[in-house]
Structure formats: C-alpha cells, structure tokens
Design a protein around this motif. Structure first.
Motif, PDB file in Angstrom:
ATOM      1  N   THR A  16       0.823  -1.212   0.000  1.00 16.63           N
ATOM      2  CA  THR A  16       0.000   0.000   0.000  1.00 16.63           C
ATOM      3  C   THR A  16       0.856   1.260   0.000  1.00 16.63           C
ATOM      4  N   VAL A  17       1.950   1.251   0.741  1.00 20.43           N
ATOM      5  CA  VAL A  17       2.814   2.436   0.845  1.00 20.43           C
ATOM      6  C   VAL A  17       3.435   2.765  -0.510  1.00 20.43           C
ATOM      7  N   THR A  18       3.994   1.767  -1.178  1.00 18.14           N
ATOM      8  CA  THR A  18       4.646   2.042  -2.456  1.00 18.14           C
ATOM      9  C   THR A  18       3.639   2.432  -3.532  1.00 18.14           C
ATOM     10  N   CYS A  19       2.506   1.761  -3.554  1.00 19.15           N
ATOM     11  CA  CYS A  19       1.460   2.113  -4.533  1.00 19.15           C
ATOM     12  C   CYS A  19       0.954   3.531  -4.291  1.00 19.15           C
ATOM     13  N   SER A  20       0.690   3.863  -3.045  1.00 15.77           N
ATOM     14  CA  SER A  20       0.185   5.202  -2.707  1.00 15.77           C
ATOM     15  C   SER A  20       1.201   6.280  -3.042  1.00 15.77           C
ATOM     16  N   ALA A  21       2.472   6.014  -2.768  1.00 18.37           N
ATOM     17  CA  ALA A  21       3.518   7.003  -3.069  1.00 18.37           C
ATOM     18  C   ALA A  21       3.642   7.226  -4.582  1.00 18.37           C
ATOM     19  N   ALA A  22       3.570   6.157  -5.365  1.00 21.46           N
ATOM     20  CA  ALA A  22       3.653   6.296  -6.826  1.00 21.46           C
ATOM     21  C   ALA A  22       2.455   7.069  -7.364  1.00 21.46           C
ATOM     22  N   ILE A  23       1.282   6.753  -6.869  1.00 18.22           N
ATOM     23  CA  ILE A  23       0.065   7.462  -7.291  1.00 18.22           C
ATOM     24  C   ILE A  23       0.139   8.924  -6.888  1.00 18.22           C
ATOM     25  N   SER A  24       0.586   9.183  -5.673  1.00 20.29           N
ATOM     26  CA  SER A  24       0.691  10.557  -5.176  1.00 20.29           C
ATOM     27  C   SER A  24       1.717  11.363  -5.971  1.00 20.29           C
ATOM     28  N   ALA A  25       2.822  10.720  -6.378  1.00 24.59           N
ATOM     29  CA  ALA A  25       3.828  11.419  -7.187  1.00 24.59           C
ATOM     30  C   ALA A  25       3.224  11.883  -8.503  1.00 24.59           C
ATOM     31  N   CYS A  26       2.422  11.027  -9.119  1.00 22.06           N
ATOM     32  CA  CYS A  26       1.747  11.402 -10.372  1.00 22.06           C
ATOM     33  C   CYS A  26       0.739  12.523 -10.126  1.00 22.06           C
ATOM     34  N   GLU A  27      -0.023  12.391  -9.073  1.00 28.04           N
ATOM     35  CA  GLU A  27      -1.062  13.383  -8.753  1.00 28.04           C
ATOM     36  C   GLU A  27      -0.450  14.758  -8.495  1.00 28.04           C
ATOM     37  N   LYS A  28       0.629  14.807  -7.719  1.00 29.23           N
ATOM     38  CA  LYS A  28       1.266  16.085  -7.381  1.00 29.23           C
ATOM     39  C   LYS A  28       1.845  16.777  -8.607  1.00 29.23           C
ATOM     40  N   ALA A  29       2.221  15.984  -9.603  1.00 25.74           N
ATOM     41  CA  ALA A  29       2.786  16.557 -10.833  1.00 25.74           C
ATOM     42  C   ALA A  29       1.716  16.820 -11.886  1.00 25.74           C
ATOM     43  N   GLY A  30       0.443  16.587 -11.530  1.00 27.62           N
ATOM     44  CA  GLY A  30      -0.646  16.788 -12.479  1.00 27.62           C
ATOM     45  C   GLY A  30      -0.714  15.720 -13.546  1.00 27.62           C
ATOM     46  N   GLU A  31      -0.114  14.581 -13.270  1.00 25.16           N
ATOM     47  CA  GLU A  31      -0.076  13.474 -14.220  1.00 25.16           C
ATOM     48  C   GLU A  31      -1.007  12.358 -13.749  1.00 25.16           C
ATOM     49  N   TRP A  32      -2.220  12.710 -13.391  1.00 20.50           N
ATOM     50  CA  TRP A  32      -3.150  11.715 -12.832  1.00 20.50           C
ATOM     51  C   TRP A  32      -3.454  10.608 -13.809  1.00 20.50           C
TER      52      TRP A  32
END
Length: 111
Positions: free
Chosen positions: A92-108
């Motif tokens: 969950t931690v790694t998946c959430s961090a990868a998703i959050s990295a995309c979200e923060k960069a506007g790459e949802w």
C-alpha cells in the motif's frame, strides 16, 4: 539536521564494516526524504541498485516517496517498474507514493 547525521553514520559504517547494510541505507533514504534532501535519498538508492546491496520493499517505498516529495513522477514510476522486475511485491505504501507522485505533478492519467 537528521538526514546529515544519517549520512555521516552511513560513512562511519562503511569505513568500519566495509559497507552499510540494507536496513541502514533504508533509514538513510528515509531520513534524507524527511529532511527534504531527496537528491541525496535518490543517490543512495541508485548506489544500492547499482551495487550489491539488496533492495527490499522498504527500499523501494522510501525511494518512491523521495520521488513523490520531489515531484519526480517519472522516476517514481520507473522505480515502481524496477521493483516489479526485481520481484519485490508492492504494498500500500509504495502504490500510494507512486500514485501521489503522479497526482502532485498533475499526471493523474499515469497513476
């Protein structure tokens, strides 16, 4: 700062034992990330991947979290792929961090 102290301890460990172990390097990556020294965190991770130090779920999670903090979404996804290629199971931690990295960069879309 905490991250600077962590890097000093890794240096001492390397001199006395010959190399730092996975647990110590994971702690250093996390300390650097928390101290906004994400470049140092990613350097440690790269050194581990290129060297003979085993990378585990915690290693990849810490590196992906460093990418998230730095808005380096492409690197986060790259590390996520390397994790899968290394046969390290994502959590969950790694998946959430990868998703959050995309979200923060506007790459949802890439999440």
């Amino acid at each position: 700062d905490l991250w600077e102290r962590a890097l000093q301890l890794i240096g001492v460990m390397a001199k006395s034992v010959g190399e730092a172990d996975t647990c110590a390097l994971n702690a250093a990556i996390s300390a650097c990330t928390m101290g906004s020294a994400w470049k140092d965190a990613l350097l440690i991770f790269s050194t581990m991947v290129e060297g003979s130090v085993e990378c585990n779920r915690i290693t990849f999670g810490a590196a992906i979290t460093a990418c998230e903090k730095a808005c380096e979404w492409e690197k986060a996804l790259q590390f996520f792929c390397v994790m899968a290629q290394s046969r390290v199971e994502a959590d969950t931690v790694t998946c959430s961090a990868a998703i959050s990295a995309c979200e923060k960069a506007g790459e949802w879309e890439n999440a």
